[in-house]
Write a protein that holds these residues in place. Structure first.
Motif, PDB file in Angstrom:
ATOM      1  N   THR A 159      -5.908   5.338   6.812  1.00 51.11           N
ATOM      2  CA  THR A 159      -5.067   4.317   7.447  1.00 51.11           C
ATOM      3  C   THR A 159      -5.908   3.419   8.335  1.00 51.11           C
ATOM      4  N   PHE A 173      -7.711   1.104   6.051  1.00 50.65           N
ATOM      5  CA  PHE A 173      -6.793   0.084   5.547  1.00 50.65           C
ATOM      6  C   PHE A 173      -6.547  -0.997   6.587  1.00 50.65           C
ATOM      7  N   ARG A 210       2.416   8.557   3.916  1.00 52.71           N
ATOM      8  CA  ARG A 210       1.163   7.972   3.434  1.00 52.71           C
ATOM      9  C   ARG A 210       0.077   7.992   4.502  1.00 52.71           C
ATOM     10  N   GLU A 237       0.825  -1.209   0.000  1.00 47.08           N
ATOM     11  CA  GLU A 237       0.000   0.000   0.000  1.00 47.08           C
ATOM     12  C   GLU A 237       0.864   1.266   0.000  1.00 47.08           C
TER      13      GLU A 237
END
Length: 181
Positions: A160, A163, A154, A28
């Motif tokens: 996040t 994810f 990121r 990712e």
């Protein structure tokens, strides 16, 4: 970025889930992460993108400096500075220098390696933000944790979190930044 937040941590029940999570995080695009496990997992550091350690080189250089310095110290003192005729041997009789040279090789190698290890691990560090995470004490017995740090380019709290939740962990936990320490 969320002020006061060290990162997000996913808790997994098995080492396989953690390894899968690390591989997914790298795919990712996350680069600032750490994994906490109760035992070593083969290949986990490689999966996280960690390269070979530079510590063996420090041990080698410390040994070379210690051995070379010990040999030079004895050679200079016995052959140049204060030559002493012992049994008709030459002043710089290298076989008699071997024990001290060996001992200094081991000593300086070990001291430089341990010092480099402490510096690389930023020790002594008596507290880390993940220690305040509820349930983190299970990282020493039966749980596996993946922490994505806020300083990662990121990192975005909502994406996040989404994810990490897509990895189907036991829990996703916010890790607060150290406050007042």
């Amino acid at each position: 970025m969320s002020a006061g937040l060290y990162g997000l941590m996913a808790e997994f029940a098995t080492p396989g889930e953690l390894t899968t999570g690390v591989q997914a995080a790298v795919a990712e695009g996350y680069t600032r992460m750490d994994a906490y496990t109760p035992f070593p997992i083969e290949g986990l550091a490689h999966d996280m993108g960690k390269g070979r350690s530079w510590l063996p080189l420090v041990f080698l250089l410390g040994g070379l400096v210690g051995g070379g310095g010990g040999f030079f110290m004895e050679w200079y003192s016995m052959g140049i500075d204060y030559p002493l005729n012992v049994g008709g041997r030459p002043f710089n009789s290298w076989p008699s220098f071997i024990p001290v040279t060996f001992e200094l090789t081991v000593l300086i190698s070990a001291l430089s390696g341990v010092l480099a290890l402490y510096l690389s691990m930023r020790l002594p560090r008596l507290h880390h933000p993940v220690f305040d995470t509820p349930g983190f004490e299970r990282a020493t017995s039966d749980r596996f944790y993946l922490c994505l740090e806020r300083v990662d380019p990121r990192f975005s709290l909502p994406s996040t979190r989404q994810f990490l939740e897509s990895l189907d962990p036991v829990a996703v936990i916010e890790v607060p930044e150290e406050v007042g320490r």
